[in-house]
Design a protein around this motif. Structure first.
Motif, short mmCIF file in Angstrom:
data_model
loop_
_atom_site.label_atom_id
_atom_site.label_comp_id
_atom_site.label_asym_id
_atom_site.label_seq_id
_atom_site.Cartn_x
_atom_site.Cartn_y
_atom_site.Cartn_z
N VAL A 1 0.79 -1.22 0.07
CA VAL A 1 -0.02 -0.06 -0.08
C VAL A 1 0.74 1.28 0.03
CG1 VAL A 1 -1.72 1.30 1.29
CG2 VAL A 1 -1.94 -1.31 1.28
N ILE A 2 0.74 2.12 -0.81
CA ILE A 2 1.39 3.36 -1.10
C ILE A 2 0.27 4.63 -0.49
CG2 ILE A 2 2.47 5.19 -2.38
CD1 ILE A 2 2.30 1.56 -3.82
N LEU A 3 0.44 4.84 0.58
CA LEU A 3 -0.41 5.79 1.49
C LEU A 3 0.07 7.39 1.27
CD1 LEU A 3 -2.95 5.93 3.14
CD2 LEU A 3 -1.27 5.60 5.17
N VAL A 4 -0.89 8.12 0.66
CA VAL A 4 -0.44 9.73 0.61
C VAL A 4 -1.26 10.40 1.17
CG1 VAL A 4 0.90 9.02 -1.69
CG2 VAL A 4 -1.69 9.66 -1.34
N ASP A 5 -0.87 11.69 1.87
CA ASP A 5 -1.51 12.74 2.50
C ASP A 5 -2.14 12.28 3.77
OD1 ASP A 5 -1.91 15.55 2.43
OD2 ASP A 5 -3.93 15.18 1.78
N THR A 6 -1.78 11.12 4.27
CA THR A 6 -2.28 10.53 5.58
C THR A 6 -1.24 9.54 6.04
OG1 THR A 6 -4.14 10.39 7.06
CG2 THR A 6 -3.89 9.27 4.90
N LYS A 7 -1.29 9.33 7.62
CA LYS A 7 -0.86 8.19 8.03
C LYS A 7 -1.65 8.01 9.18
CE LYS A 7 2.76 11.09 9.87
NZ LYS A 7 2.12 12.28 9.10
N ASN A 8 -2.74 8.37 9.30
CA ASN A 8 -3.88 8.32 10.64
C ASN A 8 -4.70 7.23 10.13
OD1 ASN A 8 -5.72 8.41 12.45
ND2 ASN A 8 -5.73 10.76 12.37
N PRO A 9 -4.62 5.93 10.74
CA PRO A 9 -5.53 5.00 10.41
C PRO A 9 -7.08 5.33 10.61
CG PRO A 9 -4.66 4.53 12.58
CD PRO A 9 -3.96 5.90 11.98
N ARG A 10 -7.43 6.35 11.45
CA ARG A 10 -8.96 6.64 11.42
C ARG A 10 -9.29 7.43 10.28
NH1 ARG A 10 -6.50 7.64 16.72
NH2 ARG A 10 -6.23 9.82 16.12
N ARG A 11 -8.52 8.04 9.36
CA ARG A 11 -8.88 8.66 8.34
C ARG A 11 -8.88 7.78 6.77
NH1 ARG A 11 -5.86 14.20 7.16
NH2 ARG A 11 -8.01 14.37 6.15
N LEU A 12 -8.82 6.45 7.28
CA LEU A 12 -8.73 5.60 6.27
C LEU A 12 -10.15 4.82 5.81
CD1 LEU A 12 -5.13 4.22 6.42
CD2 LEU A 12 -5.84 5.95 5.00
N GLY A 13 -11.22 5.03 6.73
CA GLY A 13 -12.15 4.21 6.85
C GLY A 13 -12.03 2.75 6.78
N LYS A 14 -12.80 1.92 6.14
CA LYS A 14 -12.54 0.52 6.05
C LYS A 14 -11.23 0.17 5.55
CE LYS A 14 -17.52 -0.40 5.23
NZ LYS A 14 -18.38 -1.16 4.23
N LEU A 15 -10.44 0.84 5.19
CA LEU A 15 -9.08 0.36 4.62
C LEU A 15 -8.24 0.36 5.72
CD1 LEU A 15 -6.98 -0.21 2.52
CD2 LEU A 15 -6.60 2.33 2.22
N GLY A 16 -8.59 1.20 6.85
CA GLY A 16 -7.71 0.99 8.06
C GLY A 16 -7.98 -0.07 8.78
N GLU A 17 -9.00 -0.82 8.59
CA GLU A 17 -9.41 -2.21 9.21
C GLU A 17 -8.72 -3.05 8.60
OE1 GLU A 17 -13.56 -2.70 9.40
OE2 GLU A 17 -13.83 -0.86 10.56
N ILE A 18 -8.45 -2.92 7.34
CA ILE A 18 -7.77 -4.03 6.16
C ILE A 18 -6.47 -3.93 6.67
CG2 ILE A 18 -7.17 -4.57 3.95
CD1 ILE A 18 -9.83 -3.50 3.26
N LEU A 19 -5.79 -2.87 6.95
CA LEU A 19 -4.33 -2.77 7.16
C LEU A 19 -4.17 -3.44 8.70
CD1 LEU A 19 -3.50 0.86 5.65
CD2 LEU A 19 -2.93 -1.59 4.83
N LYS A 20 -4.85 -3.27 9.66
CA LYS A 20 -5.04 -4.08 10.89
C LYS A 20 -4.83 -5.57 10.69
CE LYS A 20 -6.84 -0.45 13.89
NZ LYS A 20 -8.11 -0.40 14.63
#
Length: 890
Positions: free
Chosen positions: A67-86
C-alpha cells in the motif's frame, strides 16, 4: 497487487499525490477509500475516462501486497481500509506532509516532511528521477499544491512548494483549469451550513490572540467543512477559527490558524485529530457538539502561546523633545538618530508627537525658530506595553501613523515604529540610513588570543594586557578596536593601538599613564585621550557614536555602546574589536562581518551615506583596497561613485584631505592608489589643473626607482610622500604647483624643493651625461634628494641610469666631513646660512677644490668672510681669534 490510496473526504492535494505516486509506482492501482470533496468529485466526473481510479469495493483485499499511502498516516482517516491494514500484513510506503502523531501507521518507507502539500514531496522525486509528465498530470499536481497552500499564501507554504509549482508550469500546467476547480461555488447544503456557522460564531481572546468558535448540527453529512472553515477565516480575519459540526452520528472539528501562537494540530491532538500547525481536523463518534465545543475551548486556553507584545519590540529609552524645543533643534535630533518622528514630553507626561514631515513643512515656511508645540500632533495614539504587535499594526493602519508611543502608568516607556512592526513580519529591513554589510549579527564568536601574541609587537601586547587588567579593576570593559584588529587577522604589523572603553575612557588612560610614566593628553569634549610614550602613542576613547549635522561636517560625539562605536567606523574590516578583560582576552567582536570581508578581499562601507557624511573615506577606501589587493564591494563602489559625482570632497577642508592624501603618498603602493583615484574620477578634486596622463608613467614606476636606488646603497632619499608630490607636479607650470603647495599648506622648505625640481629637472635630464661626475654632481646637488627617484625614472637612454648611479655615488662620497656644529662653534645662530654654507662646501668637494676636513673648515671661514664683504652678513663675522663675532645671519 500494489494500491495507491489516501484519506477519506479526499481533497485536491490527496488526489494530486495519488496521481504523482503512480508515476513512481507505475504498476500500482489508484484507489479511493471513501467520499470525495465536491471539487474532487466534479474533477473526477469530467476526467473519469482519463484517470482510472477504483473504489475500495472494487479491490480484492486479499490480493493487496503493498500500500502506497499519501497525504495521511492516520488509520482513523482511512475508513474500512484502516481495518484491512490491521488485519493483513502489507508492505506500507508513506508520503505525507503532516507531522507525526500518536497512533499513526508506520511504514517500510516513510517520507514525512513539513512542506505545504504532499504533492510537493512527490513532484520533487519525479523531477529528480527525470520522469516525464503530461500537461494534464502537471495540472493535477499543481492543483493539489495550490489547493493545500491556499494558492501559495498559507503560512505553511515553503520555498519547495513554490519551486515545485514552477517546475509544473514548465511542464505545461494549465492555471485556468486549476483556478476553475479551486474556486467551485458552494452547494445549497454548504451555503446553509455556512450561514448556521456564522450565526453561531463566538469570539474569544486568549493571551491576546483572537479566536472564533462556530458550532452547528445538520442531519446529513455535508462535504467540505474544511472549505467552509477557510471561508469563515477569510471573512472574519481573526487569528484562528474552529468549527464544530455534528453530522449524522459524528462530530467533526476543523481548525485554521493564521498566527504562529496557535498550533491547531497540537490543539486537536487530544481529540484524535491530525494535520499541521495551520490546518488540522478531528472526528468524534457519538459526541455532543456543546460538550466538544467546551472541551475545545479549554484546550485552546491552555495551548495558545502568548503573542509578541509592544514590550518585546519597542525602543527604549526614547529620545524626546519638550514643547519649547525649536523646530530646527528637533530636526537636528531626528537627523542625528535617524528618527522620522519624536514624542513631545512635558515633565513625564506625553503631550504630542512631532514628525519629520511636520519639521520639514515648518522649515520650508521659515519657521525653524518656532517651538514644536505649535506643529505637533496633540491627539496622540498610544499603546500599553502588553498590547499585541498585531494590534499595534492595526492602529498604525487605521490612523495612518508611523510610530506609536508606549505608555505605562501615564509615563512614556518606549516607542514602536513601522519598521519595528515590519521586522516582526519580514525580518531585517533596509532603512533610509541603509546598512549594507551582509553578514548576520554575531559577537564573541571566536577567540584570537594566539594571533594577538603572534602578530602584535611585545610592547603593545603588554599595554593591551595591562589595559584589560586596569579596566577589570575599574569595572569597565576594554577593547582594542579598528585597524590593529584588522592587521592581527591579516598577520600584518601595526603600531597604532586604539582602545575603546565601555566606561570612562579618560580615567583609564590616566591610570595607564601613571603606571607607565607616560604623558596623557585628554579631550573631555570627545571623551578621548592619548597616552604619549617615547616613540609611539596609544589612543583611548569612551565608546561613542558620531553623527554629522550636515554632509562633510566634523563629527559630533555622544556616549554609546561598543556596537554603536564600531558602527561609526569607515569599513567593515575596520569595525572589529577584541576584548581585553580577564578571561575574555582575545574574544573577537565582529558585528558587521568584517572578518568575512577580509577573507573575501572586500572593502565595504557600513551604510549608504558613509561617503556623504565623511568624504575622506573615499581616499581611505582606495588606500585599503590597493594596500591589501582587495576590491571594493559592488554597492560600496556605487556609493563612492555617486559621492564623487556630487563633488563631496569639495566640501571638506584641505587640511583633512591632505591628511588622508599624505597617508596614500607614504604607502608602498602609492602609485597604484593614485591611478585608482584617477580611474574613479577623484583626481580632479585633489589635483586640479594636473593632467594625470602626463605623469602616469612616472607614478607607476616611482616606487621601483626608489627601491632600486636604495638597493644600490642610496638609502637617504628623503621623505617618500614628497618624492610622490614632486613627481605629480614636476611637469606643471610653476604657478600651478605653488598653488597646490599652498592649498595643502606645505611649509617653505618643502615648497622650495618642489619648485627647484620644476625649475631644474630638464637641465639635469637634458645635460651631457659624459661630463665629469663632479660637474654632473654639482648640477644635481641643486635639486632635492626627494627628486632623485623621479630623475632616475625619467632617464631612459642607454647608459644614463648607470651614469646616474656613479654621480650619486660621487655626491654621497663627497659629503662634507664638517657639520652644523662647526658653524655653530663659530658663534653663528642656526638658520638658512647653515644649509647654504654646507652646500657650498659640498660643491667645492665635488669640484676637487676641498679634500680634507681642515680645508673644509678654512673654506667655511673664507666663505663667511666673503658673505660679510658683500654685505650679506650685517656685522663682521670673525674676531681676532677667528670666531664669528656676529650672531645675525642672512
Amino acid at each position: 497487487m500494489d494500491i495507491i490510496t489516501t484519506h477519506t473526504n479526499t481533497d485536491l492535494d490527496a488526489l494530486a499525490a495519488m496521481v504523482a505516486a503512480q508515476k513512481l509506482y507505475p504498476d500500482a492501482v489508484l484507489v479511493f477509500p471513501g467520499k470525495l470533496l465536491p471539487n474532487v468529485e466534479e474533477f473526477m466526473s469530467l476526467h473519469k475516462d482519463t484517470l482510472t481510479v477504483r473504489s475500495l469495493k472494487e479491490v480484492d483485499a486479499a490480493k493487496i501486497k503493498r500500500v502506497i499511502l499519501v497525504d495521511t498516516k492516520n488509520p482513523r482517516r482511512l475508513g474500512k481500509l484502516g481495518e484491512i491494514l490491521k488485519e493483513r500484513e502489507c508492505e506500507l510506503h508513506i508520503y505525507d506532509h503532516h507531522p507525526w502523531a500518536q497512533g499513526d501507521l508506520r511504514g517500510r518507507l516513510e517520507v514525512v516532511e513539513m512542506v505545504g502539500a504532499t504533492a510537493t514531496l512527490l513532484v520533487e522525486r519525479i523531477r529528480a528521477q527525470g520522469i516525464a509528465i503530461t500537461p494534464l498530470e502537471a495540472t493535477i499536481l499543481a492543483m493539489g499544491i495550490y489547493g493545500d497552500t491556499g494558492s501559495l499564501v498559507f503560512t505553511s507554504t515553503t520555498p519547495r512548494d513554490v519551486a515545485a509549482v514552477a517546475f509544473l508550469l514548465e511542464q505545461g500546467a494549465n492555471l485556468g483549469v486549476v483556478s476553475d476547480f479551486l474556486g467551485r461555488p458552494l452547494s445549497e447544503e454548504q451555503k446553509s451550513l455556512l450561514k448556521a456557522l456564522l450565526l453561531s460564531a463566538e469570539r474569544h481572546q486568549t493571551n491576546g490572540v483572537k479566536i472564533l468558535l462556530s458550532t452547528a448540527a445538520v442531519p446529513e453529512f455535508v462535504v467540505g467543512l474544511s472549505v467552509l472553515t477557510h471561508t469563515i477565516s477569510q471573512i472574519e480575519r481573526l487569528d484562528a477559527v474552529f468549527t464544530v459540526v455534528k453530522m449524522e452520528d459524528r462530530v467533526y472539528i476543523v481548525g485554521r490558524s493564521n498566527v504562529p501562537q496557535v498550533d491547531v494540530a497540537e490543539i486537536l491532538e487530544p481529540f484524535g485529530g491530525g494535520g499541521h500547525s495551520a490546518a488540522a481536523s478531528a472526528t468524534l463518534k457519538d459526541a455532543r457538539v456543546e460538550e466538544v465545543a467546551a472541551s475545545l475551548l479549554a484546550v485552546v486556553k491552555e495551548k495558545v502561546r502568548p503573542p509578541l507584545t509592544c514590550a518585546g519590540i519597542m525602543s527604549s529609552p526614547v529620545k524626546t523633545v519638550g514643547p519649547q524645543t525649536t523646530i530646527n533643534e528637533a530636526g537636528r535630533i531626528m537627523l542625528r538618530y535617524g528618527h522620522t518622528g519624536l514624542p513631545v514630553v512635558k515633565g513625564e507626561k506625553l503631550v504630542g508627537v512631532i514628525s519629520r514631515r511636520d519639521v520639514e513643512k515648518a522649515i520650508h515656511h521659515g519657521l525653524g525658530h518656532a517651538p514644536v508645540k505649535g506643529f505637533m500632533t496633540n491627539n496622540v495614539i498610544w499603546a500599553p506595553p502588553d498590547l499585541p504587535v498585531n494590534e499595534v499594526q492595526r492602529l498604525m493602519i487605521e490612523h495612518d501613523i508611523g510610530r506609536v508611543p508606549i505608555v505605562q502608568d501615564g509615563r512614556l516607556v518606549g516607542i514602536v515604529s513601522r519598521t519595528d512592526v515590519l521586522r516582526t513580519l519580514h525580518g531585517h529591513l533596509p532603512a533610509r540610513h541603509q546598512v549594507i554589510y551582509a553578514s548576520p549579527f554575531r559577537t564573541f564568536n571566536q577567540n584570537v588570543k594566539e594571533l594577538i601574541k603572534k602578530n602584535v609587537a611585545p610592547v603593545l601586547l603588554e599595554i593591551m594586557q595591562k589595559a584589560g587588567e586596569v579596566g577589570q579593576e575599574m569595572g569597565c570593559q576594554v577593547f582594542a578596536a579598528g585597524g590593529i584588529v584588522r592587521d592581527i587577522l591579516l598577520g600584518a604589523q601595526n603600531l597604532d593601538l586604539d582602545l575603546v572603553v565601555e566606561g570612562d575612557g579618560i580615567a583609564l588612560a590616566r591610570a595607564l599613564g601613571e603606571i607607565y610614566g607616560a604623558r596623557v593628553r585628554a579631550h573631555e569634549h570627545f571623551g578621548t585621550a592619548e597616552i604619549v610614550f617615547d616613540h609611539f602613542k596609544v589612543d583611548v576613547a569612551t565608546a561613542r557614536v558620531e553623527f554629522y549635522e550636515y554632509p562633510a561636517a566634523l563629527p559630533q560625539v555622544e556616549s554609546s555602546t561598543l556596537r554603536q562605536d564600531l558602527y561609526r567606523r569607515d569599513f567593515t574590516i575596520n569595525a572589529m574589536a577584541v576584548a581585553l578583560n580577564g578571561d575574555r582576552f582575545g574574544d573577537l567582536i565582529d558585528y558587521f562581518g568584517g572578518r568575512q570581508d577580509l577573507a573575501d578581499g572586500l572593502v565595504r562601507v557600513l551604510y549608504n551615506l558613509s561617503f556623504i557624511e565623511d568624504p575622506t573615506r573615499i581616499l581611505r577606501a582606495v588606500r585599503f583596497e590597493q594596500r591589501y589587493d582587495f576590491q571594493m564591494e559592488e554597492q560600496t563602489k556605487k556609493f563612492l561613485q555617486e559621492a564623487v559625482r556630487q563633488r563631496v570632497l569639495n566640501r571638506v577642508s584641505n587640511e583633512r584631505i591632505w591628511e588622508e592624501l599624505k597617508h596614500i603618498l607614504t604607502e608602498p603602493k602609492a602609485g597604484a592608489m593614485l591611478g585608482r583615484l584617477f580611474d574613479l574620477q577623484v583626481w580632479p578634486d585633489i589635483f586640479p589643473g594636473v593632467a594625470y596622463e602626463e605623469v602616469e608613467h612616472v607614478l607607476k614606476s616611482l616606487q621601483d626607482s626608489r627601491e632600486f636606488l636604495r638597493s644600490r646603497g642610496f638609502v637617504n632619499l628623503g621623505e617618500q610622500w614628497l618624492s610622490y608630490f614632486i613627481a605629480i607636479l614636476y611637469n606643471t607650470h610653476l604657478e600651478e604647483a605653488e598653488k597646490l603647495c599652498a592649498r595643502y599648506h606645505l611649509n617653505k622648505r618643502h615648497t622650495e624643493k618642489v619648485t627647484r625640481t620644476i625649475l631644474y629637472w630638464r637641465e639635469v635630464i637634458g645635460g651631457n651625461w659624459r661630463e665629469r661626475a663632479g660637474d654632473l654632481g654639482r648640477l644635481m646637488l641643486a635639486l632635492p634628494k626627494e627628486s632623485y627617484p623621479l630623475l632616475f625614472t625619467l632617464l631612459t637612454e642607454e647608459g644614463q641610469r648607470e651614469r646616474f648611479h656613479e654621480v650619486l655615488a660621487h655626491i654621497r662620497d663627497s659629503r662634507p666631513k664638517v657639520n652644523g656644529e662647526f658653524i655653530k662653534s663659530l658663534g653663528c645662530r642656526p638658520g638658512p646660512i647653515f644649509r647654504e654654507v654646507l652646500d657650498a662646501v659640498w660643491q667645492a668637494r665635488l669640484e676637487g677644490r676641498v679634500k680634507t676636513k681642515e680645508e673644509e673648515m678654512d673654506f667655511i671661514k673664507e666663505y663667511l668672510r666673503q658673505k660679510e664683504a658683500l654685505g650679506e652678513i650685517v656685522e663682521k663675522p670673525f674676531d681676532v681669534q677667528g670666531r664669528c663675532s656676529s650672531k645675525r645671519s642672512i
